[in-house]
Design a protein around this motif. Structure first.
Motif, PDB file in Angstrom:
ATOM      1  N   VAL A  20     -18.285  -9.749 -61.164  1.00 25.87           N
ATOM      2  CA  VAL A  20     -19.336  -8.723 -60.660  1.00 25.87           C
ATOM      3  C   VAL A  20     -18.198  -7.601 -59.919  1.00 25.87           C
ATOM      4  CG1 VAL A  20     -19.143  -9.848 -58.256  1.00 25.87           C
ATOM      5  CG2 VAL A  20     -21.026  -8.249 -58.880  1.00 25.87           C
ATOM      6  N   ASP A  21     -18.907  -6.296 -59.834  1.00 28.59           N
ATOM      7  CA  ASP A  21     -18.095  -5.083 -59.270  1.00 28.59           C
ATOM      8  C   ASP A  21     -18.445  -5.432 -57.660  1.00 28.59           C
ATOM      9  OD1 ASP A  21     -17.859  -2.444 -58.304  1.00 28.59           O
ATOM     10  OD2 ASP A  21     -16.835  -2.323 -60.221  1.00 28.59           O
ATOM     11  N   THR A  42     -20.798  -8.160 -65.148  1.00 28.65           N
ATOM     12  CA  THR A  42     -20.272  -7.961 -66.569  1.00 28.65           C
ATOM     13  C   THR A  42     -19.825  -9.279 -66.928  1.00 28.65           C
ATOM     14  OG1 THR A  42     -18.057  -7.218 -65.762  1.00 28.65           O
ATOM     15  CG2 THR A  42     -19.562  -5.476 -65.716  1.00 28.65           C
ATOM     16  N   THR A  93     -28.431  -5.228 -56.201  1.00 29.35           N
ATOM     17  CA  THR A  93     -28.194  -4.229 -55.090  1.00 29.35           C
ATOM     18  C   THR A  93     -28.788  -4.575 -53.931  1.00 29.35           C
ATOM     19  OG1 THR A  93     -28.589  -2.315 -56.737  1.00 29.35           O
ATOM     20  CG2 THR A  93     -28.657  -1.733 -54.485  1.00 29.35           C
ATOM     21  N   ILE A 110     -26.433  -6.867 -65.894  1.00 31.61           N
ATOM     22  CA  ILE A 110     -27.519  -6.495 -64.714  1.00 31.61           C
ATOM     23  C   ILE A 110     -26.844  -6.127 -63.504  1.00 31.61           C
ATOM     24  CG2 ILE A 110     -27.559  -9.018 -63.754  1.00 31.61           C
ATOM     25  CD1 ILE A 110     -30.435  -8.740 -63.312  1.00 31.61           C
ATOM     26  N   THR A 111     -27.112  -5.370 -62.593  1.00 32.01           N
ATOM     27  CA  THR A 111     -26.903  -4.783 -61.492  1.00 32.01           C
ATOM     28  C   THR A 111     -27.735  -5.175 -60.208  1.00 32.01           C
ATOM     29  OG1 THR A 111     -25.988  -2.917 -62.394  1.00 32.01           O
ATOM     30  CG2 THR A 111     -26.189  -2.726 -59.989  1.00 32.01           C
ATOM     31  N   ARG A 119     -22.363  -4.462 -60.011  1.00 30.90           N
ATOM     32  CA  ARG A 119     -22.835  -4.664 -61.510  1.00 30.90           C
ATOM     33  C   ARG A 119     -22.032  -5.914 -62.242  1.00 30.90           C
ATOM     34  NH1 ARG A 119     -20.059  -2.212 -66.272  1.00 30.90           N
ATOM     35  NH2 ARG A 119     -21.651  -1.706 -67.937  1.00 30.90           N
ATOM     36  N   THR A 144     -20.281  -1.801 -56.504  1.00 30.79           N
ATOM     37  CA  THR A 144     -21.435  -1.344 -57.288  1.00 30.79           C
ATOM     38  C   THR A 144     -22.344  -2.586 -57.636  1.00 30.79           C
ATOM     39  OG1 THR A 144     -20.725  -1.655 -59.494  1.00 30.79           O
ATOM     40  CG2 THR A 144     -20.079   0.400 -58.617  1.00 30.79           C
ATOM     41  N   GLY A 196     -21.924  -4.783 -69.160  1.00 30.68           N
ATOM     42  CA  GLY A 196     -22.810  -5.093 -68.031  1.00 30.68           C
ATOM     43  C   GLY A 196     -24.011  -5.598 -68.461  1.00 30.68           C
TER      44      GLY A 196
END
Length: 1321
Positions: free
Chosen positions: A295-296, A303, A271, A268-269, A301, A299, A266
């Motif tokens: 990207v998840d 990766t 939001t 960066i996330t 996140r 979440t 990962g």
């Protein structure tokens, strides 16, 4: 006998008064101990008494008038109080906190003492009761406080309940609540709080005004003179309504990442949240514009999807991330937002320096050869080194490391990315083949300015080539040899060799001798191995020549040589025997002494100072030889260890041998006699190390115990013993010597006849030290300890231990025979026999109220001897919440005082167990009728349940277990409960829980039939208990309402409601009448009085047309008359209401209807006389059989009886229309047909709810107080007997009852004609 005489003597001495002369002077009497005054039992103090305050006074009385000294004992006494020893005044030393002793009834005990200086110290337990003051503020429980409230929450709803406790007593611990601050303070009347801490809504919330509120709540106790309080804050979050797309928390995202990150790392996330803060729908993420990252979706996140290589891709990458809302599980693209994420790929120090050969081949080993003595600065090896990284990552330091590295140097120390290294000679002196053939060291390359400090190492081996630059070397400059004069030819004297530091042939050495001919004829040397040997032994003669000299030469393969001198000494042969000066020797020694005893000497005539004349000594024989040693050189015999005269004979014989050091060895022997003298070296030893015995305090002068000691010395003075008491007797004991066994003296210890033992005055134990002395020179002493215990006479009262009387918990339904706790007592008497008893049992409620003792008196018992409190019967917390026992301990061995203790109390708190299932407060079969116009969330029924258990075991939760839909003309269908209904749980009162059953929009109101909802209530215990209840729900048309108008006020209508309902149900048999609303007539209309809205519901859930019902009522004179008596003035809709002043007209209509009915009845009574009886019976039977088959299963399970009668089955007649039967015997109609008069069944609970009447639904049949919703009422289902005759509609309705829901033993009616409907009326 002696003991009784002593007691009599003591009594006489105590009262003896000798009077002399005329004045009757008192000469002597026994002094009495002081006693405490009777009130020295309990004192009370306040917990806020200041330090130094006098709180009470110790008071005692002394009959002899002796001065008294008062004191306190125990940790609690010395911690809290100080006492004036003279006056007895007790003052506060440290603050006493009542709350510390809250579990021991606010009191504790201390020991007070009084001493008259003559008698033993007198002690007594004084109970200190601590009175409460308001010194504790209320403390909130369960912090922090926070609640979430929808902005459309109803006014009056309880939002949260705060709770605070105060550990003070009484009013000091009673807590009330108030709100003292609201943030924001725009509307301070928005919230309210009740005295019990319940915070409720007083105004309407608005999320746009404020999304949260902060309430400062104050908890105040009722203490006097000043109340104490504490505050806390309650956060109330207001929930919003959804109307905004997602919002990212940041306007842009930027991240710097190194290359070579592992896949799935990962970086960066991102939001995003729902723009509607209160709803917060789920957000899903997607990525566009790159395959290097993923990207998840949940979440956010981001990766790494593939391995990153900065050299093969752009350093700056832009990623587009889209956030979309999930609305009811489906992604809503219209509610989406996009943001950009820039990723900067950074160079990573992922390469280490590497060494290469001149041909650019990577390697970690280098080899090179160099001649020894090569000059300095000459390069001997070239190495290429490289680091593929850039900048600081590719800058590194090179250096040599190792013991041999100082012989060389490098042409540079720092390399930038790559370079060629030259290995040069730095110290030519170290290039010496003779010192080291090989030089080995390591070449290092280490990064200088990176965190990883990557490095590489290469091994360098330098082989040194040899030259002949060294001569042979002997290990000595001069050799001295010794040869015996009797040596044989070829005897090897020694081997002398030389070494050469050169290699190969240069180091090959040959040997030869140089000297006179006589020496060369006598000795020679091996040319290859250097062995020096005797060539001709006949030429060796010590008496002619004692020394010879010769030169030994060593030559290497290169022609270099070295000479060394050898000196040869001719030694003597051993041919003489050692001789002792005397044939025997004698010595004396005392035991336990270490010293030299005697010296033996021998001589040898061989050459002096030679091995042949050197003599050594040793002990070769003797039974006790192990105790002695002999100096091998001087012949001095000494003691090896201290001798014990008692364990050996007094005379010891030894044999000593003298041996020379020649070859062969020569020796001789001599005898030595040693005499051992006895000394006084043993202490007397008692037969036991410690003695124990007990003596009654009235023991007289007699031998208590006999002890003796032994001495191991062999002489009489040293073994004779005497005894004495050294310490511990205190004048109470004496010792006398007596004759013991085996002529051994013994010591007898007895009580001193001039003194007296006293257990009460003490001491109670004596520790005597008894010594035994021998009569030897420098006498020895042995000691033992004699412990004497004084036996007591039982004269003390037992005391209950307060700590064992603390409150305890006992489990409900505890196993009979197991222990709850143990009551403990103390009695200072050693032979106390304590028995425990329960004097009284009190049964208490949860509020400490006394209950009947018969409820719990058999639950517990005290084991008389041990004090263990055991279960003796089933314990039920639901009947008794606590038990208080009054207990007492009795000493059965007490002879001189009261044998019973003060009574104590122990409180047993019954701990609840989950042994009661939940119970619905109304268990009858229940029906509910709802209008098809209701909306989602409408409350259709409220179920109430209770649980006798407490705490978590009594917390109930309602849930829907099963939902079944039964269409009117189809089999039942199972449905998913959550699709149509849901239920909410709440606490209505302290013990009653409510389950509010509500409806969803998914309910299909177009389908006619019944919904059967199975509701389960479960408690919170482990394991949990549950109960279930079945509810049947019908959907009706809202237009099926019939409105009645009364001229009386609403209060009177409510009072007559039950009577009105019974009249209406008689008017339309087979239906259940439901009252939905009772309200005053609207003022701006022509109506006056009170309006009542009712529904008539059939058994299958359909509603009867109100016009049909109105016609039934208006045509039934009896019903209409009775309704008019209750105040009825109008029946029907608004358009058809009669005016109130038309009541006379209504009476006229009733009169005409009554006359018409009389004429009709007359015709019905006389016309059947003219018709044949047989024909009429058959006609009725044919009509009944064509309509239905109604069977009473329980009355006649075999014969298919025709419903309505059991009188004419054989003839086939059946008055199915519930008319009276005609009697053949009398020629009249029979009015006694029981089955025609009795209702077959009744309709269960039916609640009808119309959306516009939601707040006015009334509970039919009775007028009761509304529940907390003030809008929902439930009619209890009861079996009723209907007085009027029933028509076939009754049979139809009853037949719709499914037999599976009937209780066992009740009548079951089967209706097989599905063609008949309730609406056929």
């Amino acid at each position: 006998m002696v003991t009784e005489q002593m007691k009599i003597l003591q009594c006489l001495c105590a009262i003896c008064i000798i009077l002399v002369t005329e004045n009757s002077t008192l000469i002597w009497s026994q002094n009495l101990a002081p006693t405490f005054l009777a009130n020295m039992t309990v004192v009370r103090i306040t917990e806020d008494a200041p330090k130094g305050t006098s709180v009470f006074r110790i008071a005692a009385d002394d009959k002899d008038g002796d001065p008294l000294s008062y004191g306190l004992e125990g940790e609690l006494a010395t911690s809290y109080f100080t006492v004036n020893s003279s006056s007895g005044d007790v003052t506060v030393k440290g603050a006493v906190d009542r709350e510390v002793y809250a579990n021991s009834n606010d009191h504790f005990g201390i020991i007070i003492t009084v001493d008259d200086g003559i008698n033993a110290l007198v002690r007594k337990t004084l109970h200190i009761y601590v009175e409460d003051v308001n010194d504790n503020a209320p403390a909130f429980i369960g912090l922090p406080y926070q609640a979430n409230v929808a902005e459309n929450e109803n006014v009056g709803t309880e939002l949260y309940r705060v709770f605070a406790t105060d550990i003070d007593r009484g009013n000091n611990g009673s807590v009330t609540y108030e709100i003292i601050e609201l943030i924001p303070s725009d509307n301070e009347a928005l919230f309210g709080i009740s005295k019990n801490g319940s915070i409720y809504l007083k105004g309407q919330l608005d999320f746009s005004v404020s999304s949260f509120y902060q309430l400062l709540v104050k908890a105040v106790d009722q203490g006097k003179p000043e109340a104490k309080y504490s505050t806390t804050r309650l956060i109330i979050n207001v929930n919003d309504v959804p109307n905004k797309p997602p919002e990212f928390l940041h306007s842009f995202y930027h991240v710097r990442i190194p290359e070579n990150l592992p896949v799935n790392t990962g970086i960066i996330t991102v939001t995003a949240i729902d723009g509607d803060r209160g709803i917060n729908n789920p957000v899903r993420y997607s990525i566009n514009g790159t395959r290097a990252f993923t990207v998840d979706s949940v979440t956010g996140r981001i990766t790494v999807a593939t391995l990153l290589d900065r050299e093969q891709m752009r350093e700056l990458i832009t990623i587009n991330i889209t956030a979309s809302e999930l609305v009811e599980g489906v992604k809503d693209q219209s509610a989406a937002a996009t943001t950009a994420v820039t990723v900067l790929i950074l160079d990573v120090n992922d390469n280490k320096p590497t060494f290469y050969t001149e041909q650019r081949i990577a390697t970690d080993t280098f080899y090179v050869s160099v001649p020894e003595e090569t000059p300095n600065s000459v390069p001997i090896l070239h190495i290429f080194v490289q680091d593929l990284d850039q900048g600081n990552n590719g800058t590194f330091e090179v250096f040599l490391l190792g013991e041999d590295s100082t012989a060389f140097s490098l042409n540079q120390k720092i390399v930038y990315n790559e370079g060629i290294l030259s290995l040069q000679v730095a110290n030519s002196d170290t290039l010496d083949f003779e010192k080291n053939h090989v030089l080995q060291f390591e070449l290092f390359a280490v990064e200088m300015e990176t965190q990883e400090m990557f490095s590489c190492v290469a091994a360098v081996r330098v082989d040194i080539m040899d030259r002949n630059d060294n001569s042979p070397v002997f290990d000595q400059d001069y050799f001295i040899l010794e040869v015996q004069e009797n040596s044989a030819n070829g005897y090897n004297v020694t081997c002398i060799t030389a070494t050469d530091a050169d290699s190969s042939d240069f180091r090959k050495i040959t040997y030869r001798l140089l000297g006179s001919d006589s020496v060369l004829q006598t000795f020679d040397v091996d040319p290859e191995f250097g062995t020096f040997f005797v060539k001709d032994g006949t030429l060796l003669d010590r008496e002619k020549r004692q020394q010879l000299f010769v030169t030994l030469q060593a030559r290497d393969g290169g022609g270099l040589w070295t000479n060394v001198q050898i000196e040869i000494s001719i030694s003597d042969a051993n041919d003489e025997v050692p001789v002792f000066q005397r044939n025997s020797y004698t010595g004396f020694i005392k035991e336990n002494v270490i010293k030299n005893i005697v010296q033996v000497q021998a001589f040898d005539k061989d050459q002096e100072n030679s091995p042949n004349s050197k003599i050594t000594y040793r002990i070769v024989d003797g039974a006790s030889a192990k105790y002695f040693t002999i100096n091998s050189s001087t012949g001095i015999i000494s003691v090896a260890q201290p001798l014990d005269r008692e364990s050996m004979d007094g005379i010891i014989n030894l044999t000593v041998q003298a041996t020379d050091c020649g070859n062969p060895v020569q020796s001789s022997t001599a005898q030595v006699v040693i005499k051992v003298e006895d000394v006084n070296d043993n202490e007397p030893v008692f037969n036991q190390s410690i003695f124990y015995f007990a003596v009654p305090e009235d023991q007289l002068d007699q031998c208590v115990v006999s002890i003796w000691a032994t001495d191991n010395d062999v002489t009489d003075p040293n073994s004779l013993l005497s005894y004495r008491i050294e310490d511990g007797a205190r004048g109470q004991f004496i010792l006398s010597t007596e004759k013991g066994d085996l002529h051994q003296s013994a010591a007898c210890i007895r009580v001193n006849p001039e003194s007296r033992l006293d257990y009460d005055a003490g001491p109670r134990k004596y520790k005597l030290t008894v010594a035994a002395n021998d009569f030897g020179f420098d006498p020895n002493t042995g000691r033992t300890t004699v412990e004497v215990e004084i036996l007591d006479v039982n004269d003390e009262t037992p005391v209950l231990i307060g700590s064992s009387l603390s409150d305890v918990f006992a489990r409900e339904n505890g196993q009979i025979g197991t222990a709850v706790t143990a009551v403990q007592a103390f009695d200072p008497d050693t032979d106390a026999e304590l028995h425990f008893f329960i004097r009284e049992t009190e049964c208490l409620s949860e509020k400490e109220e006394r209950l009947s003792s018969s409820l719990c008196e058999s639950w517990f018992r005290l084991v008389e001897r041990s004090g263990s409190l055991l279960y003796t019967g089933p314990v039920d917390r639901e009947s008794v919440q606590a038990v208080r026992l009054r207990v007492q301990v009795v000493d059965y061995n007490t002879v001189l005082s009261l044998n019973m203790s003060e009574e104590g109390h122990i409180k047993i708190i019954i701990a609840d167990e989950n042994d009661n299932p939940p119970t619905f407060t109304r268990t009858e079969y229940k029906r509910v009728v709802v209008s098809e116009l209701i909306t989602e969330g409408f409350e259709i029924s409220v179920l109430e349940a209770t649980d006798r258990d407490a705490g978590k075991n009594g917390m109930l939760t309602f849930r829907i277990a099963e939902v079944t839909f039964s269409p009117t003309d189809a089999p039942p269908l199972n449905k998913m409960a959550e699709e149509f209904f849901y239920i909410q749980t709440s606490l209505n009162s302290e013990y009653v829980w409510e389950g509010s059953l509500r409806i969803r929009n998914h309910l299909d109101f177009t389908q006619k039939g019944s919904w059967k909802v199975k509701v389960v209530v479960t408690d919170g215990g482990l394991p949990s208990n549950s109960a279930h209840h079945l509810l049947e729900v019908f959907v009706v048309d809202g237009s099926s309402k019939l409105q009645l108008v009364f001229d009386s006020p609403p209060g009177n209508v409510l009072l007559n409601e039950k009577e009105t309902l019974s009249i209406l149900e008689a008017a339309v048999p087979g239906t259940n009448v439901i009252v939905s609303k009772i309200s005053p007539a609207v003022k701006n209309t022509n109506l006056r009085g009170t309006l009542m809205d009712v529904y008539f519901i059939c058994g299958n859930g359909t509603a009867v047309n109100p016009d049909v019902v109105r016609g039934q009522i208006e045509q039934n004179v009896s019903v209409l008359s009775r309704l008019i008596d209750t105040g009825l003035i109008t029946v029907g809709s608004h358009s058809s209401h009669f005016q109130s002043d038309n009541k006379d007209v209504l009476y006229g209509v009733i009169f005409i209807l009554a006359a018409t009915n009389i004429i009709s009845i007359t015709l019905v009574a006389f016309v059947p006389v003219c018709i044949r009886q047989r024909y009429q019976h058959k006609l009725k039977a044919a009509s009944a059989m064509s309509a239905t088959v109604l069977t009473s299963v329980e009355s006649n399970p075999i014969v298919g009886d025709v419903p309505g009668t059991n009188m004419h089955t054989s003839e086939g007649s059946n008055p199915v229309w519930n008319q009276t039967l005609f009697s053949e015997a009398t020629g009249y109609f029979n009015a006694e047909a029981y089955l025609d008069q009795k209702s077959l069944n009744s309709i269960d609970d039916n609640v009808i709810a119309d959306e516009k009447d939601y707040f006015n639904i009334r509970k039919p049949g009775t007028y009761k107080k509304q529940d907390k919703r003030d809008n929902v009422f439930v009619k209890g289902a009861e079996e009723k007997d209907v007085e009027t005759s029933q028509d076939f509609l009754t049979a139809v309705l009853v037949s719709r009852e499914e037999s599976e829901y009937m209780e066992p033993g009740k009548m079951v009616y089967l209706f097989s004609n599905e063609g008949l409907k309730c609406t056929d009326l």
